[in-house]
Motif scaffolding. Structure first.
Motif, PDB file in Angstrom:
ATOM      1  N   GLY A  11       0.835  -1.214   0.000  1.00 11.17           N
ATOM      2  CA  GLY A  11       0.000   0.000   0.000  1.00 11.17           C
ATOM      3  C   GLY A  11       0.859   1.250   0.000  1.00 11.17           C
ATOM      4  O   GLY A  11       0.608   2.202   0.734  1.00 11.17           O
ATOM      5  N   ALA A  62      -4.852  -8.550  -0.832  1.00 11.88           N
ATOM      6  CA  ALA A  62      -6.060  -9.324  -0.555  1.00 11.88           C
ATOM      7  C   ALA A  62      -6.159 -10.561  -1.453  1.00 11.88           C
ATOM      8  O   ALA A  62      -7.069 -11.373  -1.293  1.00 11.88           O
ATOM      9  CB  ALA A  62      -7.292  -8.442  -0.727  1.00 11.88           C
ATOM     10  N   ILE A  90      -7.669  -0.957   4.687  1.00 14.97           N
ATOM     11  CA  ILE A  90      -8.914  -0.254   4.356  1.00 14.97           C
ATOM     12  C   ILE A  90      -9.723  -0.086   5.635  1.00 14.97           C
ATOM     13  O   ILE A  90      -9.577  -0.849   6.595  1.00 14.97           O
ATOM     14  CB  ILE A  90      -9.753  -0.991   3.273  1.00 14.97           C
ATOM     15  CG1 ILE A  90     -10.030  -2.457   3.662  1.00 14.97           C
ATOM     16  CG2 ILE A  90      -9.063  -0.924   1.916  1.00 14.97           C
ATOM     17  CD1 ILE A  90     -10.999  -3.156   2.711  1.00 14.97           C
ATOM     18  N   SER A 139      -3.463  -0.444  14.639  1.00 20.11           N
ATOM     19  CA  SER A 139      -4.222   0.731  15.081  1.00 20.11           C
ATOM     20  C   SER A 139      -4.621   0.523  16.536  1.00 20.11           C
ATOM     21  O   SER A 139      -4.828  -0.622  16.970  1.00 20.11           O
ATOM     22  CB  SER A 139      -5.487   0.841  14.219  1.00 20.11           C
ATOM     23  OG  SER A 139      -6.405   1.726  14.811  1.00 20.11           O
ATOM     24  N   TYR A 154     -13.073  -3.342  11.085  1.00 25.31           N
ATOM     25  CA  TYR A 154     -11.711  -2.774  11.156  1.00 25.31           C
ATOM     26  C   TYR A 154     -11.054  -3.164  12.479  1.00 25.31           C
ATOM     27  O   TYR A 154      -9.907  -3.620  12.513  1.00 25.31           O
ATOM     28  CB  TYR A 154     -11.796  -1.256  11.001  1.00 25.31           C
ATOM     29  CG  TYR A 154     -10.465  -0.542  10.968  1.00 25.31           C
ATOM     30  CD1 TYR A 154      -9.717  -0.487   9.790  1.00 25.31           C
ATOM     31  CD2 TYR A 154      -9.960   0.107  12.094  1.00 25.31           C
ATOM     32  CE1 TYR A 154      -8.494   0.191   9.743  1.00 25.31           C
ATOM     33  CE2 TYR A 154      -8.743   0.781  12.058  1.00 25.31           C
ATOM     34  CZ  TYR A 154      -8.013   0.821  10.881  1.00 25.31           C
ATOM     35  OH  TYR A 154      -6.805   1.495  10.843  1.00 25.31           O
ATOM     36  N   LYS A 158      -7.671  -5.503  12.922  1.00 27.79           N
ATOM     37  CA  LYS A 158      -6.421  -5.029  13.528  1.00 27.79           C
ATOM     38  C   LYS A 158      -6.093  -5.827  14.799  1.00 27.79           C
ATOM     39  O   LYS A 158      -4.918  -6.030  15.113  1.00 27.79           O
ATOM     40  CB  LYS A 158      -6.498  -3.527  13.812  1.00 27.79           C
ATOM     41  CG  LYS A 158      -6.615  -2.660  12.549  1.00 27.79           C
ATOM     42  CD  LYS A 158      -5.379  -2.748  11.665  1.00 27.79           C
ATOM     43  CE  LYS A 158      -5.432  -1.707  10.550  1.00 27.79           C
ATOM     44  NZ  LYS A 158      -4.251  -1.734   9.669  1.00 27.79           N
ATOM     45  N   PRO A 183       0.097   4.226  14.120  1.00 32.51           N
ATOM     46  CA  PRO A 183       0.640   5.522  13.679  1.00 32.51           C
ATOM     47  C   PRO A 183      -0.041   6.724  14.327  1.00 32.51           C
ATOM     48  O   PRO A 183       0.421   7.854  14.164  1.00 32.51           O
ATOM     49  CB  PRO A 183       0.366   5.510  12.170  1.00 32.51           C
ATOM     50  CG  PRO A 183      -0.813   4.608  11.994  1.00 32.51           C
ATOM     51  CD  PRO A 183      -0.727   3.582  13.086  1.00 32.51           C
ATOM     52  N   THR A 188      -4.457  11.453   6.100  1.00 34.60           N
ATOM     53  CA  THR A 188      -4.349  10.720   4.834  1.00 34.60           C
ATOM     54  C   THR A 188      -5.765  10.600   4.299  1.00 34.60           C
ATOM     55  O   THR A 188      -6.717  11.080   4.927  1.00 34.60           O
ATOM     56  CB  THR A 188      -3.790   9.302   5.061  1.00 34.60           C
ATOM     57  OG1 THR A 188      -4.695   8.607   5.946  1.00 34.60           O
ATOM     58  CG2 THR A 188      -2.404   9.312   5.679  1.00 34.60           C
ATOM     59  N   GLY A 191      -7.445   8.848   7.140  1.00 33.93           N
ATOM     60  CA  GLY A 191      -7.560   9.619   8.381  1.00 33.93           C
ATOM     61  C   GLY A 191      -8.359  10.908   8.226  1.00 33.93           C
ATOM     62  O   GLY A 191      -8.921  11.416   9.198  1.00 33.93           O
TER      63      GLY A 191
HETATM   64  P1  NAP Z   1      -4.711   5.438   2.952  1.00 27.07           P
HETATM   65  O1  NAP Z   1      -4.186   6.789   2.636  1.00 27.07           O
HETATM   66  O2  NAP Z   1      -6.151   5.150   2.722  1.00 27.07           O
HETATM   67  O3  NAP Z   1      -3.789   4.387   2.184  1.00 27.07           O
HETATM   68  C1  NAP Z   1      -4.090   3.019   2.224  1.00 27.07           C
HETATM   69  C2  NAP Z   1      -3.169   2.315   1.268  1.00 27.07           C
HETATM   70  O4  NAP Z   1      -3.488   0.914   1.305  1.00 27.07           O
HETATM   71  C3  NAP Z   1      -3.344   2.773  -0.190  1.00 27.07           C
HETATM   72  O5  NAP Z   1      -2.100   2.771  -0.823  1.00 27.07           O
HETATM   73  C4  NAP Z   1      -4.237   1.689  -0.756  1.00 27.07           C
HETATM   74  O6  NAP Z   1      -4.148   1.524  -2.157  1.00 27.07           O
HETATM   75  C5  NAP Z   1      -3.649   0.486  -0.037  1.00 27.07           C
HETATM   76  N1  NAP Z   1      -4.472  -0.705  -0.156  1.00 27.07           N
HETATM   77  C6  NAP Z   1      -5.764  -0.892   0.186  1.00 27.07           C
HETATM   78  N2  NAP Z   1      -6.154  -2.144  -0.131  1.00 27.07           N
HETATM   79  C7  NAP Z   1      -5.083  -2.763  -0.701  1.00 27.07           C
HETATM   80  C8  NAP Z   1      -4.841  -4.051  -1.241  1.00 27.07           C
HETATM   81  N3  NAP Z   1      -5.801  -4.990  -1.285  1.00 27.07           N
HETATM   82  N4  NAP Z   1      -3.605  -4.341  -1.721  1.00 27.07           N
HETATM   83  C9  NAP Z   1      -2.619  -3.410  -1.690  1.00 27.07           C
HETATM   84  N5  NAP Z   1      -2.788  -2.156  -1.227  1.00 27.07           N
HETATM   85  C10 NAP Z   1      -4.012  -1.847  -0.730  1.00 27.07           C
HETATM   86  O7  NAP Z   1      -4.465   5.073   4.475  1.00 27.07           O
HETATM   87  P2  NAP Z   1      -3.276   5.418   5.497  1.00 27.07           P
HETATM   88  O8  NAP Z   1      -3.835   6.349   6.479  1.00 27.07           O
HETATM   89  O9  NAP Z   1      -2.026   5.726   4.776  1.00 27.07           O
HETATM   90  O10 NAP Z   1      -3.184   3.992   6.225  1.00 27.07           O
HETATM   91  C11 NAP Z   1      -2.033   3.166   6.172  1.00 27.07           C
HETATM   92  C12 NAP Z   1      -2.132   2.166   7.310  1.00 27.07           C
HETATM   93  O11 NAP Z   1      -2.172   2.870   8.561  1.00 27.07           O
HETATM   94  C13 NAP Z   1      -3.387   1.313   7.266  1.00 27.07           C
HETATM   95  O12 NAP Z   1      -3.075  -0.013   7.604  1.00 27.07           O
HETATM   96  C14 NAP Z   1      -4.275   1.934   8.330  1.00 27.07           C
HETATM   97  O13 NAP Z   1      -5.195   1.018   8.876  1.00 27.07           O
HETATM   98  C15 NAP Z   1      -3.245   2.396   9.339  1.00 27.07           C
HETATM   99  N6  NAP Z   1      -3.745   3.462  10.229  1.00 27.07           N
HETATM  100  C16 NAP Z   1      -4.029   4.684   9.740  1.00 27.07           C
HETATM  101  C17 NAP Z   1      -4.504   5.667  10.608  1.00 27.07           C
HETATM  102  C18 NAP Z   1      -4.842   7.072  10.133  1.00 27.07           C
HETATM  103  O14 NAP Z   1      -5.289   7.887  10.946  1.00 27.07           O
HETATM  104  N7  NAP Z   1      -4.612   7.417   8.855  1.00 27.07           N
HETATM  105  C19 NAP Z   1      -4.683   5.374  11.967  1.00 27.07           C
HETATM  106  C20 NAP Z   1      -4.367   4.103  12.438  1.00 27.07           C
HETATM  107  C21 NAP Z   1      -3.897   3.144  11.550  1.00 27.07           C
HETATM  108  P3  NAP Z   1      -5.204   2.209  -3.213  1.00 27.07           P
HETATM  109  O15 NAP Z   1      -4.668   3.588  -3.492  1.00 27.07           O
HETATM  110  O16 NAP Z   1      -5.149   1.287  -4.380  1.00 27.07           O
HETATM  111  O17 NAP Z   1      -6.538   2.240  -2.537  1.00 27.07           O
END
Ligand code: NAP
Length: 230
Positions: A11, A62, A90, A139, A154, A158, A183, A188, A191
């Motif tokens: 991702g 996936a 996701i 998370s 979700y 996690k 994180p 993002t 987020g």
């Molecule tokens: P994001 O901006 O939505 O990015 C998610 C990434 O995962 C994108 O590159 C997306 O690709 C990719 N992805 C989704 N399904 C996939 C699949 N089947 N195969 C490969 N890639 C896939 O989210 P983020 O905030 O950077 O989150 C990154 C991680 O941090 C996640 O695991 C999330 O649960 C965790 N997290 C985030 C937060 C927050 O506040 N942002 C808080 C706690 C934990 P596409 O562009 O193709 O959709």
């Protein structure tokens, strides 16, 4: 001379995964930048061209066959993965009792099974070589200690990822470390724009765990480089 390590980030085309990849590339690692969409991951690699050694590859976590294809591609190129960052995720659904089977399955397949498949593919060779770092991007919503909040699917995914982390940390040996990171709430697409943390802040603990020295921890869950309860 320091050994040049190779990191695989899932991702990685945007958000935290992109920032982790940028940081690892700038730390002189070779970074296998993976994402499920070819155009998006190639554009991301182009964006990081001046940061260091990055190589794009299409990987849909996936889909187990996609993970197998990635492993086979790397094997043919003679590349091994020293650092695995399971970042792809996701965020869908609401209360568990009203979550459709499709959403429940999709969230678990991406956030939990995806990491399980990549660990099965890339961890055994790390153990064989005696070096590896696995960082599962989790998370606080997956923490029993924090009440398993957020969308039901979700939180479940996690929590399962946390269990995978702890279990695998017990199964590995040598200088191989498996940890989970929260994180925090990060600006993002997932987020949203109201989140207090930048992607750099969100990526910090993940990068720290990905580059731990031999004295570093394993089998832990960290936020802001500090251990937190499961
Ligand atoms: P994001 O901006 O939505 O990015 C998610 C990434 O995962 C994108 O590159 C997306 O690709 C990719 N992805 C989704 N399904 C996939 C699949 N089947 N195969 C490969 N890639 C896939 O989210 P983020 O905030 O950077 O989150 C990154 C991680 O941090 C996640 O695991 C999330 O649960 C965790 N997290 C985030 C937060 C927050 O506040 N942002 C808080 C706690 C934990 P596409 O562009 O193709 O959709």
């Amino acid at each position: 001379m320091r050994t040049r390590r190779t990191a695989l980030v899932t991702g990685a085309n945007r958000g935290i995964g992109y920032e982790v990849s940028r940081a690892l590339a700038s730390e002189e690692m070779r970074v296998l930048l993976t994402g499920r969409d070819r155009t998006a991951i190639e554009a991301a690699a182009e964006g990081l061209r001046n940061e260091g050694d990055v190589l794009p590859f299409v990987l849909d976590v996936a889909d187990r066959r996609s993970v197998e294809a990635c492993r086979e591609w790397l094997r043919r190129r003679g590349e091994s993965v020293d650092v695995l960052v399971n970042n792809a995720g996701i965020y869908e659904g609401g209360p568990l009792l009203s979550t459709s089977p499709e959403v429940l399955r999709r969230v678990l397949e991406t956030n939990f099974w995806g990491a399980a498949w990549t660990c099965q593919a890339f961890l055994p060779p790390m153990v064989e070589r005696g070096y590896g770092r696995v960082v599962n991007v989790s998370s606080g919503y997956g923490a029993f200690a924090e009440g398993l909040q957020g969308p039901g699917a979700y939180a479940l995914s996690k929590a399962a990822l946390n269990a995978l982390t702890l279990r695998l940390a017990h199964e590995v040996s040598g200088d191989v470390k498996v940890n989970a990171a929260c994180p925090g709430w990060v600006r993002t697409r997932m987020g949203g724009s109201e989140a207090p943390r930048s992607v750099e802040e969100g990526a910090d603990t993940i990068v720290w765990l990905a580059t731990l020295g031999p004295e570093g921890p394993s089998g832990g869950f960290f936020r802001d480089r500090q251990p937190i309860e499961w």
